[in-house]
Design a protein around this motif. Sequence first.
Motif, PDB file in Angstrom:
ATOM      1  N   UNK A 159     -13.639  -0.096   1.784  1.00 56.81           N
ATOM      2  CA  UNK A 159     -12.489   0.787   1.552  1.00 56.81           C
ATOM      3  C   UNK A 159     -12.917   2.158   1.067  1.00 56.81           C
ATOM      4  N   UNK A 160     -12.297   3.174   1.599  1.00 59.40           N
ATOM      5  CA  UNK A 160     -12.480   4.538   1.129  1.00 59.40           C
ATOM      6  C   UNK A 160     -11.908   4.636  -0.289  1.00 59.40           C
ATOM      7  N   UNK A 161     -12.747   4.979  -1.283  1.00 58.90           N
ATOM      8  CA  UNK A 161     -12.265   4.965  -2.669  1.00 58.90           C
ATOM      9  C   UNK A 161     -11.274   6.088  -2.982  1.00 58.90           C
ATOM     10  N   UNK A 162     -11.138   7.052  -2.099  1.00 61.79           N
ATOM     11  CA  UNK A 162     -10.193   8.145  -2.320  1.00 61.79           C
ATOM     12  C   UNK A 162      -8.809   7.805  -1.776  1.00 61.79           C
ATOM     13  N   UNK A 163      -8.782   7.021  -0.707  1.00 63.92           N
ATOM     14  CA  UNK A 163      -7.514   6.798  -0.011  1.00 63.92           C
ATOM     15  C   UNK A 163      -7.135   5.327   0.092  1.00 63.92           C
ATOM     16  N   UNK A 164      -8.101   4.451  -0.086  1.00 61.93           N
ATOM     17  CA  UNK A 164      -7.857   3.029   0.132  1.00 61.93           C
ATOM     18  C   UNK A 164      -7.863   2.651   1.599  1.00 61.93           C
ATOM     19  N   UNK A 165      -8.115   3.639   2.469  1.00 58.72           N
ATOM     20  CA  UNK A 165      -8.075   3.375   3.910  1.00 58.72           C
ATOM     21  C   UNK A 165      -9.471   3.388   4.521  1.00 58.72           C
TER      22      UNK A 165
END
Length: 514
Positions: free
Chosen positions: A183-189
Amino acid sequence: MASASVYAFSFLQFIFLILLATLSAVLPATSEKGFSIEEATVDDLQLAFKRNHLSSRKLVEFYLKRIQSLNPVLRGVLEVNPDALNQADKADEERKTKPQGPFSALHGIPILLKDSIATKDKLNTTAGSYALLGSVVPRDAGVVTRLRKAGAIILGKATLSEWSHYRSNNAPSGWNARGGQGKNPYTGNDPCGSSSGSAISVATNMVTVSLGTETDGSILCPSDSNSVVGIKPTVGLTSRAGVVPISPRQDTVGPICRTVSDAAHVLETIAGIDINDKVTIEASKYVPKGGYAQFLRKDGLRGKRLGVVRSFFDFGNDTFLQETFKLHMRTLRKSYAILVDNLEIDNINEINSDQSEDIAMEIEFKLALNAYLKDLVASPVRSLADVIAFNKKHSKVEKIDEYGQDLMVEAQKTSGIGKQLNGALLNMTRLCKNGFEKLMRRNKLDAVVTPFSSFSSILAIGGYPGVLVPAGYEKGAPFGICFGGLKGSEPKLIEIAYSFEQATMIRKPPSLFA
Ligand SMILES: *[C@@H]1O[C@H](CO)[C@@H](O)[C@H](O)[C@H]1NC(C)=O
Ligand SMILES: *[C@@H]1O[C@H](CO)[C@@H](O)[C@H](O)[C@H]1NC(C)=O
Ligand SMILES: *[C@@H]1O[C@H](CO)[C@@H](O)[C@H](O)[C@H]1NC(C)=O
């Protein structure tokens, strides 16, 4: 339908953010004596070692705790090394008995390796696939040999898009059967792949530095998406021996770190000749005497000729991006770079329509993967055909029903070196010569500057290097700026990237971890 799926999407994102907030709240921000490990650079850590404000053991303990807390959600780490603390103790001991060194910049520094990079230790090397779980590699990858010699601590293996995204076009980026969805830690996406776990892990301070690999975009894109620095080296500058391959013509191993300085230290450690990867012999002429750290110059942009290829700056009606990159161009000029603007790559339409990269990769993947699997001491699979059969047989756990394995199946149908491959190779050589090479030489450029990782295919087909640096956040989602150059231009690219980074200092860790 549309509004329902938008609702579900943002609800999931909401849950993700709550989870991360809860997890990060319980983490300690500092180590002993007030030294903050979070966001510390390699140079900061070395200074802290020297002043006895920090030990490698404390550093590894910090990361292990952090991985335990954050990784269940982020899934950037696939395995941690059971010997990491022992390696830390050894580094601490060496520092005690030989306080004056000399020590490499990475001595006592933990590093995570993309799971396609072989280690001959307790860690598995699987490219994220169950098919390689239990395989026994003959030796450390060439880059790992260099890391161990420098005294770096192998903290573990990072997640990735399974088989570096050469299994299925339908598999999500950052997903692999063993580790699940990164998961992208900035967006969760989408973290972007294929070196997703390497980028996620340095972005969230689960490790100091990491290695990724790139065939086309796999270092530059996750660096872009997770607000970190990626160096995609000239093909052959770093050894690919012991790395699960896609295409030896395009594959390259490089650093993914939080700063250009850290990345330069890592590149310096891993670049150079490895007799198990013959291409490194020829490419070693590009390794500068005295290493890469000497190019970390604040005035590194001064006098550099930077090409601006406008077709890569198409932001549609996104005024935020338009304005941001206008500002970046101004910053480059203010740092005394010479912008050569409004350039075009003569044959860009031909490059975009040409299928040679895909065709060559299909053929090369089968040859190279079969060679890698054959060289293993033991393995559940010995050929691409075995891998495909394994995936079919274990379709439940491998999610083959959802994602399939079309890339592998197509590659298996190819029949090796021949007319088709030669034609594709000739095309790419011509496209590079009449395209990027011509652009660079005609305008006497030191580098080309482009947004995001949009330039990765141009760099990929010629084996050219690129450096990606954080360039901003749009509604919380990171994006970067990329500097690409001719083979062996890493010294210049590091000067440019460092100078830009120091002039802008854009990177900030994901806000939930501040
Ligand atoms: C490697 O894989 C084996 C088999 O699943 C597992 O038992 C072992 O713990 C793994 N090694 C590490 C270091 O995680
Ligand atoms: C920008 O363009 C997209 C489609 O290209 C459109 O959906 C959107 O509404 C536009 N936004 C603005 C602010 O014009
Ligand atoms: C290679 O280039 C030729 C000549 O431009 C073109 O006709 C052919 O389609 C190209 N091959 C591929 C695989 O794109």
